[in-house]
Design an enzyme around this catalytic site. Sequence first.
Site, PDB file in Angstrom:
ATOM      1  CB  CYS A  53      -2.002   7.389   1.393  1.00 24.96           C
ATOM      2  SG  CYS A  53      -3.419   6.531   2.094  1.00 24.96           S
ATOM      3  CD  GLU A 107      -2.913  -1.156   0.211  1.00 21.05           C
ATOM      4  OE1 GLU A 107      -3.173  -0.084  -0.361  1.00 21.05           O
ATOM      5  OE2 GLU A 107      -3.446  -2.222  -0.097  1.00 21.05           O
TER       6      GLU A 107
HETATM    7  P1  NAD Z   1       7.900   4.987   5.180  1.00 15.68           P
HETATM    8  O1  NAD Z   1       7.987   4.303   3.878  1.00 15.68           O
HETATM    9  O2  NAD Z   1       8.983   5.916   5.561  1.00 15.68           O
HETATM   10  O3  NAD Z   1       7.806   3.926   6.387  1.00 15.68           O
HETATM   11  C1  NAD Z   1       6.760   3.003   6.472  1.00 15.68           C
HETATM   12  C2  NAD Z   1       7.147   1.878   7.417  1.00 15.68           C
HETATM   13  O4  NAD Z   1       8.211   1.148   6.836  1.00 15.68           O
HETATM   14  C3  NAD Z   1       7.650   2.342   8.789  1.00 15.68           C
HETATM   15  O5  NAD Z   1       7.124   1.500   9.764  1.00 15.68           O
HETATM   16  C4  NAD Z   1       9.162   2.167   8.672  1.00 15.68           C
HETATM   17  O6  NAD Z   1       9.790   1.936   9.902  1.00 15.68           O
HETATM   18  C5  NAD Z   1       9.246   0.943   7.798  1.00 15.68           C
HETATM   19  N1  NAD Z   1      10.516   0.807   7.071  1.00 15.68           N
HETATM   20  C6  NAD Z   1      11.378   1.775   6.690  1.00 15.68           C
HETATM   21  N2  NAD Z   1      12.422   1.236   6.006  1.00 15.68           N
HETATM   22  C7  NAD Z   1      12.211  -0.099   5.979  1.00 15.68           C
HETATM   23  C8  NAD Z   1      12.928  -1.193   5.413  1.00 15.68           C
HETATM   24  N3  NAD Z   1      14.081  -1.015   4.763  1.00 15.68           N
HETATM   25  N4  NAD Z   1      12.409  -2.431   5.547  1.00 15.68           N
HETATM   26  C9  NAD Z   1      11.230  -2.627   6.184  1.00 15.68           C
HETATM   27  N5  NAD Z   1      10.512  -1.627   6.755  1.00 15.68           N
HETATM   28  C10 NAD Z   1      10.998  -0.381   6.642  1.00 15.68           C
HETATM   29  O7  NAD Z   1       6.488   5.728   5.183  1.00 15.68           O
HETATM   30  P2  NAD Z   1       5.896   6.705   6.281  1.00 15.68           P
HETATM   31  O8  NAD Z   1       6.611   8.010   6.208  1.00 15.68           O
HETATM   32  O9  NAD Z   1       5.807   6.025   7.578  1.00 15.68           O
HETATM   33  O10 NAD Z   1       4.400   6.872   5.752  1.00 15.68           O
HETATM   34  C11 NAD Z   1       4.044   7.783   4.765  1.00 15.68           C
HETATM   35  C12 NAD Z   1       3.850   7.107   3.428  1.00 15.68           C
HETATM   36  O11 NAD Z   1       2.881   6.068   3.562  1.00 15.68           O
HETATM   37  C13 NAD Z   1       3.290   8.030   2.386  1.00 15.68           C
HETATM   38  O12 NAD Z   1       3.906   7.784   1.153  1.00 15.68           O
HETATM   39  C14 NAD Z   1       1.826   7.668   2.343  1.00 15.68           C
HETATM   40  O13 NAD Z   1       1.167   8.015   1.147  1.00 15.68           O
HETATM   41  C15 NAD Z   1       1.884   6.205   2.551  1.00 15.68           C
HETATM   42  N6  NAD Z   1       0.606   5.660   3.026  1.00 15.68           N
HETATM   43  C16 NAD Z   1      -0.075   4.829   2.203  1.00 15.68           C
HETATM   44  C17 NAD Z   1      -1.309   4.340   2.614  1.00 15.68           C
HETATM   45  C18 NAD Z   1      -2.083   3.389   1.746  1.00 15.68           C
HETATM   46  O14 NAD Z   1      -3.003   2.763   2.270  1.00 15.68           O
HETATM   47  N7  NAD Z   1      -1.780   3.234   0.477  1.00 15.68           N
HETATM   48  C19 NAD Z   1      -1.826   4.705   3.851  1.00 15.68           C
HETATM   49  C20 NAD Z   1      -1.096   5.564   4.650  1.00 15.68           C
HETATM   50  C21 NAD Z   1       0.132   6.032   4.232  1.00 15.68           C
END
Ligand code: NAD
Length: 530
Positions: free
Chosen positions: A308, A274
Amino acid sequence: MTDSAQNSPPQTAPTATATSPTETEQTKTEQTKATPNGVEHRSLVLTSYDPRTSELLGDYAMMGADEVTRTIREAKSAQRWWAGLGSAGRKRWLLDWKKAIAKRAADLVEVVVQETGKPHDDAWLEVMLAVEHLDWAAKNAGKVLDRHKVRSGLVAINQASSVGYEPLGVVGVIGPWNYPVYTPMGSIAYALAAGNAVVFKPSELTPGTGTWLAETWRTLAPNQPVFQVVTGDADTGAALCRSRVDKVAFTGSAATARKVLAICAESLTPAVIEGGGKDAMIVGADAKLDDAAEAAVFGGMGNAGQTCVGVERVYAVETVFDDFVALVEKKARKLKPGADRGAAYGPMTREAQVEVVRNHVRDALDKGGTAVVGGLDSIREPYIQPIVLVDVPEDSIAVTEETFGPVLVINRVRDLSEAIARANATSYALGASVFTRDTRTGQWVAERLRAGVVTINSVLGFAGVAALPFGGVGDSGFGRIHGADGLREFSRVKSIARQKRRAPLHLLTMDRKARHLRLSKWVFKTRHAR
Ligand code: NAD
């Protein structure tokens, strides 16, 4: 309801509260702790802060590969009990869990408000919607997944055929911070209802929210760690991907999704992604402009634009462009971000996002866009006042990349066809919306938009419809959460064909009779070649 096994899940409760830190992004700190034998050792701690005040909220374990592995082991054993309950048994547990969350919703709201900085009303809305999904998943899993008959058809009339959906095992859920309850619950509730155990890695910015959810489960079923949390940062997330879970459900940015998939590829662990979005709203010539403007401001500025499926771009048909912009301008000017209860929205939860927003606005203005509300001066950490930009070139990063701030870009288009072409032109394709008084036009546009979900005459109208599958295309990801597809996403389909009697035309044998094949060919030609 009580459980029967003896082992308790690991604890991830906060270990400290107090004093103010100097920087909110510094969530990983090294601490020196004295052990009972007097030997000091250094351990990494995850610290959660209130983005409005930089107040320290609590320290959580920075879990490494060993802790993740141990948690998965416990989850695997609990999952066998959970799967054995069947959908009806799981439904009772999940509805009890739902009740426990709903009863203490005000506490959960408080944790969300403190960790994200969002206003209480927004946090309430998020929690209420998340609970709706938990309720739906619990009540519908049996209907969708339990073994059911399918028609065998004429050529296999002697077979009794059925399809059933079995749990995968343990699902690792990795969540973001912007909707720390609603977003992961879209995976957690559906994966649990499908019979899986879940190990949830909340964002490093919202470990308290994830821990709160796990604690409510633990209180209910202390000896059955079917739902657990592992707290930590990117490394903990990576460890979860490496831990041989049966599926990873990742929500976050497209950049991190690529890293997650690369790790999952090592062990062929399947994943549902997602990702982010760059949602467009289309405003037709016959749209109710006031409604469209209200929705654009809500979708663009709500939660400080950190949604998002928020509205990031608007394409308004030129005959109504000026009137629409004037309405948006009037509504956006009224919004005041802040920490007080009456604030329209809160701070930027993630400090680094402020610079992203600044770059997008600067690029849009440098390339010839016009700010009709706010501008670069509106960006004062941690709050960003509303910014509305018009006539922004389509190659500006404010149009092509996710801004994730309270910034709305409104561009004019000749007609709906041009609006659709522009809306579909980014690498993202999560949600989209269209405003028109004509139902058929709305449907026509919706069917042509490249998006996982389209709303007609509302934004985010789908969020409370648990039956609607949700997910994206392209950089917005793949796979679906929510609805029947969301339940199936966390299941493994198994087909069973039971032979009731020997087929009248017996072809599946080495002693096949020529007469049977002749007759079969005749049936085939009669059915398909006429
Ligand atoms: P992010 O990608 O920075 O982090 C998301 C999660 O991934 C966190 O828990 C983080 O600790 C983990 N993570 C980071 N690096 C990793 C790795 N190498 N391996 C495994 N896990 C890792 O995103 P964010 O800043 O927390 O959230 C914002 C983003 O999420 C935006 O792009 C937003 O649009 C998206 N989002 C999407 C939805 C959806 O349903 N499509 C919903 C909410 C947010």
